[in-house]
Scaffold this motif. Structure first.
Motif, PDB file in Angstrom:
ATOM      1  N   SER A  88     -13.686  -3.095  -7.555  1.00  0.00           N
ATOM      2  CA  SER A  88     -13.464  -1.654  -7.659  1.00  0.00           C
ATOM      3  C   SER A  88     -12.564  -1.223  -6.512  1.00  0.00           C
ATOM      4  O   SER A  88     -11.343  -1.243  -6.635  1.00  0.00           O
ATOM      5  CB  SER A  88     -14.827  -0.951  -7.648  1.00  0.00           C
ATOM      6  N   GLY A  89     -13.137  -0.900  -5.336  1.00  0.00           N
ATOM      7  CA  GLY A  89     -12.305  -0.528  -4.197  1.00  0.00           C
ATOM      8  C   GLY A  89     -11.930  -1.710  -3.317  1.00  0.00           C
ATOM      9  O   GLY A  89     -11.144  -1.573  -2.378  1.00  0.00           O
ATOM     10  N   GLY A  90     -12.507  -2.885  -3.570  1.00  0.00           N
ATOM     11  CA  GLY A  90     -12.187  -4.079  -2.789  1.00  0.00           C
ATOM     12  C   GLY A  90     -12.702  -4.060  -1.366  1.00  0.00           C
ATOM     13  O   GLY A  90     -12.233  -4.826  -0.530  1.00  0.00           O
ATOM     14  N   ARG A 131     -12.175   5.722  -6.182  1.00  0.00           N
ATOM     15  CA  ARG A 131     -12.599   5.604  -4.784  1.00  0.00           C
ATOM     16  C   ARG A 131     -13.378   6.857  -4.412  1.00  0.00           C
ATOM     17  O   ARG A 131     -13.215   7.920  -5.037  1.00  0.00           O
ATOM     18  CB  ARG A 131     -11.375   5.499  -3.884  1.00  0.00           C
ATOM     19  N   LEU A 132     -14.161   6.762  -3.348  1.00  0.00           N
ATOM     20  CA  LEU A 132     -15.017   7.882  -2.951  1.00  0.00           C
ATOM     21  C   LEU A 132     -14.204   9.147  -2.671  1.00  0.00           C
ATOM     22  O   LEU A 132     -14.642  10.248  -2.995  1.00  0.00           O
ATOM     23  CB  LEU A 132     -15.847   7.514  -1.720  1.00  0.00           C
ATOM     24  N   GLY A 133     -13.009   9.001  -2.075  1.00  0.00           N
ATOM     25  CA  GLY A 133     -12.188  10.165  -1.755  1.00  0.00           C
ATOM     26  C   GLY A 133     -11.779  10.928  -3.005  1.00  0.00           C
ATOM     27  O   GLY A 133     -11.810  12.166  -3.046  1.00  0.00           O
ATOM     28  N   SER A 150     -18.571   8.175   3.573  1.00  0.00           N
ATOM     29  CA  SER A 150     -17.508   9.086   3.979  1.00  0.00           C
ATOM     30  C   SER A 150     -16.112   8.485   3.913  1.00  0.00           C
ATOM     31  O   SER A 150     -15.135   9.224   3.944  1.00  0.00           O
ATOM     32  CB  SER A 150     -17.786   9.570   5.408  1.00  0.00           C
ATOM     33  N   CYS A 151     -15.974   7.153   3.852  1.00  0.00           N
ATOM     34  CA  CYS A 151     -14.628   6.564   3.905  1.00  0.00           C
ATOM     35  C   CYS A 151     -13.951   6.678   2.546  1.00  0.00           C
ATOM     36  O   CYS A 151     -14.434   6.128   1.555  1.00  0.00           O
ATOM     37  CB  CYS A 151     -14.708   5.109   4.346  1.00  0.00           C
ATOM     38  N   PRO A 152     -12.809   7.382   2.462  1.00  0.00           N
ATOM     39  CA  PRO A 152     -12.196   7.692   1.166  1.00  0.00           C
ATOM     40  C   PRO A 152     -11.847   6.467   0.325  1.00  0.00           C
ATOM     41  O   PRO A 152     -11.877   6.536  -0.897  1.00  0.00           O
ATOM     42  CB  PRO A 152     -10.933   8.465   1.555  1.00  0.00           C
ATOM     43  N   TYR A 153     -11.503   5.342   0.965  1.00  0.00           N
ATOM     44  CA  TYR A 153     -11.001   4.200   0.204  1.00  0.00           C
ATOM     45  C   TYR A 153     -12.095   3.296  -0.373  1.00  0.00           C
ATOM     46  O   TYR A 153     -11.802   2.386  -1.149  1.00  0.00           O
ATOM     47  CB  TYR A 153     -10.060   3.354   1.068  1.00  0.00           C
ATOM     48  N   VAL A 154     -13.332   3.508   0.005  1.00  0.00           N
ATOM     49  CA  VAL A 154     -14.411   2.686  -0.556  1.00  0.00           C
ATOM     50  C   VAL A 154     -14.503   2.949  -2.067  1.00  0.00           C
ATOM     51  O   VAL A 154     -14.402   4.086  -2.510  1.00  0.00           O
ATOM     52  CB  VAL A 154     -15.748   2.995   0.149  1.00  0.00           C
ATOM     53  N   GLY A 155     -14.691   1.891  -2.848  1.00  0.00           N
ATOM     54  CA  GLY A 155     -14.770   2.031  -4.302  1.00  0.00           C
ATOM     55  C   GLY A 155     -16.170   2.408  -4.754  1.00  0.00           C
ATOM     56  O   GLY A 155     -17.164   1.990  -4.155  1.00  0.00           O
ATOM     57  N   ILE A 156     -16.241   3.180  -5.850  1.00  0.00           N
ATOM     58  CA  ILE A 156     -17.547   3.582  -6.373  1.00  0.00           C
ATOM     59  C   ILE A 156     -18.265   2.382  -7.015  1.00  0.00           C
ATOM     60  O   ILE A 156     -19.495   2.352  -7.065  1.00  0.00           O
ATOM     61  CB  ILE A 156     -17.410   4.750  -7.388  1.00  0.00           C
ATOM     62  N   GLY A 157     -17.497   1.380  -7.467  1.00  0.00           N
ATOM     63  CA  GLY A 157     -18.120   0.245  -8.164  1.00  0.00           C
ATOM     64  C   GLY A 157     -19.133  -0.479  -7.303  1.00  0.00           C
ATOM     65  O   GLY A 157     -20.303  -0.621  -7.672  1.00  0.00           O
ATOM     66  N   GLY A 158     -18.695  -0.941  -6.136  1.00  0.00           N
ATOM     67  CA  GLY A 158     -19.609  -1.645  -5.241  1.00  0.00           C
ATOM     68  C   GLY A 158     -20.613  -0.694  -4.598  1.00  0.00           C
ATOM     69  O   GLY A 158     -21.797  -1.004  -4.476  1.00  0.00           O
TER      70      GLY A 158
END
Ligand SMILES: Cc1cc2nc3c(=O)[nH]c(=O)nc-3n(C[C@H](O)[C@H](O)[C@H](O)COP(=O)(O)OP(=O)(O)OC[C@H]3O[C@@H](n4cnc5c(N)ncnc54)[C@H](O)[C@@H]3O)c2cc1C
Ligand SMILES: *[C@@H]1O[C@H](CO)[C@@H](O)[C@H](O)[C@H]1NC(C)=O
Ligand SMILES: *[C@@H]1O[C@H](CO)[C@@H](O)[C@H](O)[C@H]1NC(C)=O
Ligand SMILES: *[C@@H]1O[C@H](CO)[C@@H](O)[C@H](O)[C@H]1NC(C)=O
Ligand SMILES: *[C@@H]1O[C@H](CO)[C@@H](O)[C@H](O)[C@H]1NC(C)=O
Length: 496
Positions: A88-90, A131-133, A150-158
């Motif tokens: 997802s966001g890797g 992504r969360l953002g 809070s980190c925008p680039y984290v993926g919702i998948g994981g």
């Protein structure tokens, strides 16, 4: 004993492993599925992990455009004996989105970017390429919110597969607590919608251990009305000796359990390298999702028990503006993401046996000394899962596969290579292992602490118990039911 049929199939398997690469490319090409293979010009960037401590070589990185294509990819993986994993966001700490080892077929979800919001119903359908953002921005514009990091680039998948903690989590729960349905491609290629009524056992497993059970294409969630105002706060103490630092942590630990703190208070204790040998710096940072005029009534009884702060900072705005502030000023994820080279560990402390004073002092002493001289850069976040009135802990321990409903802190120990680039120095492993050991070897006797599966750690030996506790046994039997051929296989997948 092997029968002749099994023996033959073993031989066929061995023989076919000589030509699988060509088969895989041919199979995917014949279905017109976009993919990157070793040797392709796109492959180096497609296979680059967030954590540059790892460099895995997937067999293929696929970019499906439809759920049907994902189903085909899973079937091809099963037939041609490749482990299949979602990306997802890797942002997996150990590159599990690339398979966590060489040779996986990666299902990259970047074409699955839809977010459908129904504010009247208080629900949303979020595809797992987001992504969360992007999610915070889209929901915020609609006046809605969701608990998440809070980190925008984290993926919702994981993030939603294994937990999802943010400062709104004491108020709204973990990300996975908001899920009402999961749309997923199963190991046999079937497309399913798991809910409390449809495959309820699978629905349970998908909320806490999704990656072992399928490729999630979207989650259906309940959303919350965004609070009209919130404040991101920080109280800082610089250059404390180990004794004073330990007293602050112990006082905070007691305060959140004894005082009737409201759910709209969320936060974490952060620890940093001190300015001179023998010291560390601390902050208590968090979100207050109510008018700032009411913050002091909750916080001042705590501050009165602590030394005077060195600094404080407060950012007040709408809920969306607080999310932007936490995201570093922007929720935008259109620019390419950065990288780090790091090793992290985690420890979740049970509510019924808090960290002992001896453990806290051993830990701050270690940080003030070995932490000052460490070759790696580091920070520690003691995220507040518990305390009075926490929505995370209001959920029954058996309700989802997430195993740590009765925690006070989820502590993240994070260390980066000098200048954040490879190689990660061997001394860093020893530093972090010694740090966690300073706590566990001084903790309460027979301490049954946990670890957070979203801060996944390739060196954690007893990970089954630490991540999943007693839920592991149920997960194992569901794995046998839903993925008997172990197609969704990676180093920390549910296995035996
Ligand atoms: C900078 C940073 C900040 C973070 N902040 C927080 C925080 O505040 N709170 C918090 O709780 N966590 C936080 N995390 C941890 C984060 O939640 C995990 O790393 C998360 O697993 C990352 O998800 P991803 O989709 O980006 O990663 P990926 O590497 O794509 O996936 C992670 C794992 O989930 C699996 N997966 C991904 N998508 C799917 C899917 N659609 N179906 C099934 N399995 C899937 C992958 O196969 C892999 O095993 C942070 C991580 C980083 C790097
Ligand atoms: C294959 O995919 C490409 C790109 O998405 C598309 O332009 C093309 O029409 C597709 N071909 C077939 C046969 O489906
Ligand atoms: C730690 O600092 C406190 C506050 O400055 C001081 O009172 C105390 O004596 C110090 N303790 C040690 C062991 O240095
Ligand atoms: C809160 O209390 C601090 C002192 O602890 C004071 O400086 C500040 O002005 C107060 N804020 C509000 C909004 O009352
Ligand atoms: C695929 O697996 C699911 C879950 O075990 C099952 O319900 C479904 O019938 C299977 N589909 C096929 C085509 O075998």
């Amino acid at each position: 004993m092997l029968g002749i049929i099994q023996l033959l199939s073993v031989l066929v398997l061995v023989a076919s492993s000589f030509c699988v690469a060509a088969d895989l490319r041919g199979s995917l090409n014949s279905l017109n599925i976009t993919a990157s293979f070793p040797g392709d010009a796109t492959y180096a960037s497609a296979s680059s992990p967030f954590n540059l401590r790892f460099a895995f070589q997937p067999a293929a990185i696929t970019y499906p455009k439809t759920v049907e294509e994902i189903s085909e990819i899973v079937k091809i993986g099963g037939e041609e004996k490749y482990p299949v994993v979602a990306r997802s966001g890797g942002h997996s700490y150990i590159a599990n989105g690339l398979g966590g080892r060489d040779g996986a077929v990666v299902v990259d979800l970047s074409n699955f970017g839809d977010i459908t919001i129904d504010s009247a119903k208080g629900s949303a359908v979020i595809q797992t390429g987001n992504r969360l953002g992007d999610i915070a921005a889209a929901l915020g514009k609609a006046g809605r919110g969701l608990p998440h990091g809070s980190c925008p680039y984290v993926g919702i998948g994981g993030h939603a597969a294994f937990g999802g903690f943010g400062f709104a989590s004491r108020m709204w729960g973990l990300t996975l607590d908001t899920i009402t349905a999961v749309n997923v491609v199963l190991a046999n290629g079937t497309v399913a919608r798991a809910t409390d009524h449809n495959h309820p056992d699978l629905f349970w497993a998908l909320r806490g251990s999704a990656s072992s059970f399928g490729i999630v294409t979207s989650i259906e969630v309940k959303t919350f009305p965004a609070p009209p105002t919130g404040t991101i706060f920080q109280y800082s103490w610089d250059g404390l000796n180990a004794t004073t630092a330990s007293q602050i942590i112990a006082t905070l630990q007691r305060f959140v359990q004894v005082n009737d703190i409201p759910p709209h208070l969320g936060g974490e204790i952060n620890l940093f390298r001190g300015p001179v040998l023998g010291t560390i710096s601390i902050s208590f940072a968090g979100g207050w999702y109510a008018p700032i005029e009411n913050l002091n009534a909750t916080i001042n009884p705590l501050l009165r028990q602590l030394p005077p702060t060195s600094r404080t900072s407060f950012f007040t705005g709408t809920y969306l503006e607080t999310a932007e502030n936490l995201g570093g000023g922007s929720l935008d994820t259109s620019a390419p993401d950065g990288h780090d080279t790091f090793y992290a560990k985690s420890l979740m402390t049970p509510e019924n046996s808090p960290m002992s004073d001896a453990a806290i002092l051993a830990y701050t002493t270690y940080l003030a000394n070995q932490g000052f001289t460490a070759e790696v850069g580091w920070f520690i976040q003691m995220e507040l899962y518990g305390g009075r009135n926490s929505a995370i802990n209001a959920v029954a321990p058996e309700a989802t596969a997430f195993a740590h409903r009765r925690s006070i802190f989820s502590i993240q120990f994070y260390s980066s290579a000098p200048n954040n680039v490879p190689p990660y120095p061997p001394s860093g492993f020893a530093f972090l292992d010694g740090l966690v050991d300073s706590i566990t070897s001084n903790g309460p006797k027979n301490w049954d602490y946990g670890a957070y599966p979203n801060y996944i750690d390739d060196k954690l030996v007893d990970w089954r118990r630490r991540y999943y506790g007693t839920h592991y046994f149920r997960l194992r039997s569901l794995k046998a039911k839903y993925d008997p051929m172990n197609i969704f296989d990676f180093p920390t997948s549910i296995d035996e």
